[in-house]
Scaffold this motif. Structure first.
Motif, PDB file in Angstrom:
ATOM      1  N   HIS A  11      35.591  43.998  45.056  1.00  0.00           N
ATOM      2  CA  HIS A  11      36.294  43.100  44.125  1.00  0.00           C
ATOM      3  C   HIS A  11      37.460  43.844  43.495  1.00  0.00           C
ATOM      4  O   HIS A  11      37.346  44.397  42.409  1.00  0.00           O
ATOM      5  CB  HIS A  11      35.340  42.621  43.024  1.00  0.00           C
ATOM      6  CG  HIS A  11      34.177  41.846  43.536  1.00  0.00           C
ATOM      7  ND1 HIS A  11      34.308  40.583  44.027  1.00  0.00           N
ATOM      8  CD2 HIS A  11      32.865  42.172  43.660  1.00  0.00           C
ATOM      9  CE1 HIS A  11      33.125  40.140  44.427  1.00  0.00           C
ATOM     10  NE2 HIS A  11      32.233  41.097  44.223  1.00  0.00           N
ATOM     11  N   PRO A  12      38.624  43.859  44.161  1.00  0.00           N
ATOM     12  CA  PRO A  12      39.754  44.610  43.629  1.00  0.00           C
ATOM     13  C   PRO A  12      40.362  43.964  42.382  1.00  0.00           C
ATOM     14  O   PRO A  12      41.002  44.635  41.601  1.00  0.00           O
ATOM     15  CB  PRO A  12      40.750  44.628  44.778  1.00  0.00           C
ATOM     16  CG  PRO A  12      40.391  43.471  45.622  1.00  0.00           C
ATOM     17  CD  PRO A  12      38.921  43.266  45.461  1.00  0.00           C
ATOM     18  N   PHE A  13      40.165  42.654  42.192  1.00  0.00           N
ATOM     19  CA  PHE A  13      40.698  41.970  41.021  1.00  0.00           C
ATOM     20  C   PHE A  13      39.545  41.561  40.114  1.00  0.00           C
ATOM     21  O   PHE A  13      38.467  41.198  40.594  1.00  0.00           O
ATOM     22  CB  PHE A  13      41.486  40.718  41.437  1.00  0.00           C
ATOM     23  CG  PHE A  13      42.662  41.047  42.315  1.00  0.00           C
ATOM     24  CD1 PHE A  13      43.781  41.660  41.796  1.00  0.00           C
ATOM     25  CD2 PHE A  13      42.643  40.731  43.660  1.00  0.00           C
ATOM     26  CE1 PHE A  13      44.872  41.958  42.595  1.00  0.00           C
ATOM     27  CE2 PHE A  13      43.722  41.018  44.472  1.00  0.00           C
ATOM     28  CZ  PHE A  13      44.837  41.637  43.938  1.00  0.00           C
ATOM     29  N   ARG A  15      37.249  39.227  37.725  1.00  0.00           N
ATOM     30  CA  ARG A  15      36.890  37.798  37.798  1.00  0.00           C
ATOM     31  C   ARG A  15      37.710  37.007  36.803  1.00  0.00           C
ATOM     32  O   ARG A  15      37.976  37.467  35.699  1.00  0.00           O
ATOM     33  CB  ARG A  15      35.414  37.623  37.471  1.00  0.00           C
ATOM     34  CG  ARG A  15      34.506  37.994  38.608  1.00  0.00           C
ATOM     35  CD  ARG A  15      33.075  37.725  38.252  1.00  0.00           C
ATOM     36  NE  ARG A  15      32.943  36.479  37.501  1.00  0.00           N
ATOM     37  CZ  ARG A  15      32.002  35.575  37.712  1.00  0.00           C
ATOM     38  NH1 ARG A  15      31.108  35.793  38.642  1.00  0.00           N
ATOM     39  NH2 ARG A  15      31.933  34.494  37.009  1.00  0.00           N
ATOM     40  N   ASP A  20      41.244  31.630  31.803  1.00  0.00           N
ATOM     41  CA  ASP A  20      42.255  32.063  32.759  1.00  0.00           C
ATOM     42  C   ASP A  20      42.647  30.912  33.688  1.00  0.00           C
ATOM     43  O   ASP A  20      43.822  30.678  33.960  1.00  0.00           O
ATOM     44  CB  ASP A  20      41.745  33.241  33.579  1.00  0.00           C
ATOM     45  CG  ASP A  20      41.437  34.464  32.717  1.00  0.00           C
ATOM     46  OD1 ASP A  20      42.117  34.647  31.685  1.00  0.00           O
ATOM     47  OD2 ASP A  20      40.517  35.213  33.086  1.00  0.00           O
TER      48      ASP A  20
END
Length: 133
Positions: A11-13, A15, A20
């Motif tokens: 999960h590079p970004f 949640r 959002d």
């Protein structure tokens, strides 16, 4: 430690939370509304041709027609083609009026200064005026 590195790679970004998503949706809606309000212009329905200081003619754009006007430099050829208009030929050296291309939106203008002929497209309202052009 290996478990933490593999989790970071999966999960590079971070949640996105509900707030959002709401912000993204509101921003997208704002961009669409601004595009419709500001960047779309009205099509033209009439053409006003000026020769010198006088109005030569006001014509409907719902036709296919070629006009030949005589000015101080010679003959100018104007083409009306179902909702659009352009200078096809002009006797001037620079040919700026010919290179202007097709005019389609209300408020657009093309001018042949040496031959003193101008084209202006008219509609219900102009997309711009001389103050903000």
């Amino acid at each position: 430690m290996r478990a933490a590195l593999s989790a970071a790679r999966a999960h590079p970004f971070p949640r996105l939370l509900a707030g959002d998503w709401l912000t993204l949706l509101a921003s997208l809606l704002l961009v669409v509304l601004l595009f419709q309000a500001l960047w779309q212009s009205q099509g033209a329905s009439k053409l006003r041709i000026r020769q010198g200081d006088t109005v030569y003619a006001t014509l409907s754009l719902d036709q296919k027609r070629t006009l030949h006007l005589h000015g101080p430099q010679g003959e100018t050829e104007i083409v009306i083609d179902h909702g659009r208009v352009r200078f096809l030929r002009a006797p001037c050296n620079s040919q700026y009026c010919v290179h202007q291309g097709w005019l389609t939106r209300a408020g657009q203008v093309a001018i042949c200064l040496p031959n003193q002929i101008s084209l202006e497209l008219l509609g219900k309202r102009k997309s711009y005026d001389s103050l903000n052009y």
